[in-house]
Scaffold this motif. Structure first.
Motif, mmCIF file in Angstrom:
data_model
loop_
_atom_site.group_PDB
_atom_site.id
_atom_site.type_symbol
_atom_site.label_atom_id
_atom_site.label_comp_id
_atom_site.label_asym_id
_atom_site.label_seq_id
_atom_site.Cartn_x
_atom_site.Cartn_y
_atom_site.Cartn_z
ATOM 1 N N UNK A 1 0.801 -1.217 0.000
ATOM 2 C CA UNK A 1 0.000 0.000 0.000
ATOM 3 C C UNK A 1 0.839 1.275 0.000
ATOM 4 N N UNK A 2 2.152 1.144 0.178
ATOM 5 C CA UNK A 2 3.026 2.320 0.079
ATOM 6 C C UNK A 2 2.872 3.012 -1.279
ATOM 7 N N UNK A 3 2.516 2.209 -2.299
ATOM 8 C CA UNK A 3 2.480 2.770 -3.656
ATOM 9 C C UNK A 3 1.247 3.631 -3.909
ATOM 10 N N UNK A 4 0.202 3.489 -3.076
ATOM 11 C CA UNK A 4 -1.062 4.163 -3.381
ATOM 12 C C UNK A 4 -0.923 5.684 -3.399
ATOM 13 N N UNK A 5 -0.377 6.328 -2.340
ATOM 14 C CA UNK A 5 -0.244 7.795 -2.432
ATOM 15 C C UNK A 5 0.720 8.240 -3.520
ATOM 16 N N UNK A 6 1.750 7.435 -3.778
ATOM 17 C CA UNK A 6 2.713 7.785 -4.825
ATOM 18 C C UNK A 6 2.085 7.691 -6.208
ATOM 19 N N UNK A 7 1.289 6.643 -6.437
ATOM 20 C CA UNK A 7 0.583 6.526 -7.711
ATOM 21 C C UNK A 7 -0.481 7.608 -7.835
ATOM 22 N N UNK A 8 -1.134 7.912 -6.725
ATOM 23 C CA UNK A 8 -2.220 8.893 -6.735
ATOM 24 C C UNK A 8 -1.724 10.269 -7.186
ATOM 25 N N UNK A 9 -0.562 10.681 -6.721
ATOM 26 C CA UNK A 9 -0.084 12.015 -7.094
ATOM 27 C C UNK A 9 0.463 12.068 -8.519
ATOM 28 N N UNK A 10 0.583 10.902 -9.141
ATOM 29 C CA UNK A 10 1.032 10.853 -10.535
ATOM 30 C C UNK A 10 -0.114 10.559 -11.505
ATOM 31 N N UNK A 11 -1.345 10.533 -11.024
ATOM 32 C CA UNK A 11 -2.466 10.213 -11.906
ATOM 33 C C UNK A 11 -2.521 11.176 -13.085
ATOM 34 N N UNK A 12 -2.848 10.632 -14.235
ATOM 35 C CA UNK A 12 -2.758 11.360 -15.497
ATOM 36 C C UNK A 12 -3.830 12.418 -15.708
ATOM 37 N N UNK A 13 -4.921 12.354 -14.936
ATOM 38 C CA UNK A 13 -6.046 13.252 -15.178
ATOM 39 C C UNK A 13 -6.836 13.442 -13.898
ATOM 40 N N UNK A 14 -7.680 14.478 -13.869
ATOM 41 C CA UNK A 14 -8.570 14.673 -12.719
ATOM 42 C C UNK A 14 -10.010 14.302 -13.051
ATOM 43 N N UNK A 15 -10.245 13.799 -14.242
ATOM 44 C CA UNK A 15 -11.588 13.357 -14.609
ATOM 45 C C UNK A 15 -11.481 12.296 -15.692
ATOM 46 N N UNK A 16 -12.572 11.555 -15.859
ATOM 47 C CA UNK A 16 -12.565 10.441 -16.794
ATOM 48 C C UNK A 16 -13.977 10.233 -17.333
ATOM 49 N N UNK A 17 -14.067 9.733 -18.547
ATOM 50 C CA UNK A 17 -15.364 9.433 -19.157
ATOM 51 C C UNK A 17 -15.664 7.947 -18.984
ATOM 52 N N UNK A 18 -16.842 7.648 -18.480
ATOM 53 C CA UNK A 18 -17.272 6.257 -18.372
ATOM 54 C C UNK A 18 -17.514 5.723 -19.780
ATOM 55 N N UNK A 19 -16.792 4.674 -20.199
ATOM 56 C CA UNK A 19 -16.955 4.180 -21.565
ATOM 57 C C UNK A 19 -18.310 3.544 -21.831
ATOM 58 N N UNK A 20 -19.064 3.211 -20.778
ATOM 59 C CA UNK A 20 -20.363 2.575 -20.976
ATOM 60 C C UNK A 20 -21.477 3.576 -21.284
ATOM 61 N N UNK A 21 -21.486 4.698 -20.568
ATOM 62 C CA UNK A 21 -22.595 5.643 -20.761
ATOM 63 C C UNK A 21 -22.144 7.046 -21.163
ATOM 64 N N UNK A 22 -20.834 7.265 -21.251
ATOM 65 C CA UNK A 22 -20.315 8.555 -21.698
ATOM 66 C C UNK A 22 -20.317 9.647 -20.649
#
Length: 262
Positions: free
Chosen positions: A205-226
């Motif tokens: 779980x050490x990786x979770x905050x490190x991965x979180x601060x490197x996330x590529x975007x602050x929003x995402x489109x649901x591919x099922x309903x747009x």
């Protein structure tokens, strides 16, 4: 399938770099290299079937792959000059919450090593590394269980180094020039990342905050309903936490294919 080389033959350069860098922490990796194959995944599978006792980590490395696939079975362009590797890791700790968490740990560890070279790396959840919005690397982890017991962890990694790339991709040689290194160098770097994951197998779980601060975007489109969802972070098991007004939900995987806005 192509004939095997002997273990470690064709991988001497990578092993030498790995042992020099890892020093006293180096593990007894067993590596096999083939100049060309359809995909390293079935070769690793055959090796595990023929020699199922996994006392030490193993990896199959290809000079190029001709039928490799990524997430959702999409073709993964794997020409000469990139790092194309499938690894099997013995797992001593408790089973991780999910293969996704292992993938995030590997992605984070590899991102840290790339950042030491001056790159700004984003993690496109759950298994891609991006530089300048273009794909540099992809990871596909999975758990191999026998009943409720975790037997081993498998992970495939593709990293663009000095190879030809599609328009949506990027290679290290493009952004770093000669300082981008070689597939041999990055194989040695990746082995150390995988070592760290095995060492931390009790709790990743050490990786979770490190991965979180490197996330590529602050929003995402649901591919099922747009619908567009805000990304609020990562759950302890690595799931993507989403919010839309008063609604919240966690994604443990893309439902029908990536709906990125990037």
């Amino acid at each position: 399938m192509p004939p095997w080389t002997e273990p470690s033959r064709g991988c001497g350069g990578a092993l030498a770099l790995y042992r020099r860098s890892a020093a006293a922490d180096a593990r007894p990796w067993h590596l096999r290299w083939v100049p060309v194959c359809s995909s390293t995944e079935p070769l690793l599978g055959r090796w595990l079937r023929n020699a199922p006792q996994l006392d030490h980590p193993r990896a199959v490395i290809a000079g190029r792959q001709i039928r490799a696939t990524g997430q959702w079975g999409r073709p993964w362009m794997s020409p000469r000059g990139g790092l194309w590797i499938s690894a099997a890791l013995p797992w001593q700790g408790r089973p991780p919450a999910s293969a996704m968490l292992i993938g995030l740990a590997v992605a984070t560890g590899l991102a840290e090593r790339l950042e030491r070279r001056g790159l700004e790396v984003a993690i496109k959840w759950p298994n891609d590394l991006l530089v300048n919005g273009r794909k540099l690397a992809g990871l596909l982890p999975r758990l191999v269980q026998r009943g409720s017991t975790l037997r081993l962890v498998r992970i495939g990694v593709g990293l663009n180094v000095e190879n030809r790339i599609p328009s949506h991709g990027v290679a290290l040689r493009q952004v770093l020039g000669p300082a981008g290194g070689s597939p041999c160098l990055w194989c040695a770097e990746l082995l150390q990342v995988l070592d760290r994951c095995m060492e931390d197998s009790v709790d990743l779980r050490w990786c979770v905050p490190e991965a979180e601060r490197r996330l590529w975007s602050d929003r995402v489109r649901d591919p099922d309903d747009g619908l567009i969802w805000s990304i609020s972070g990562l759950a302890p098991n690595g799931a993507l936490r989403l919010r839309r007004g008063a609604q919240t939900k966690d994604w443990t995987r893309w439902s029908s294919g990536p709906g990125s806005l990037s």
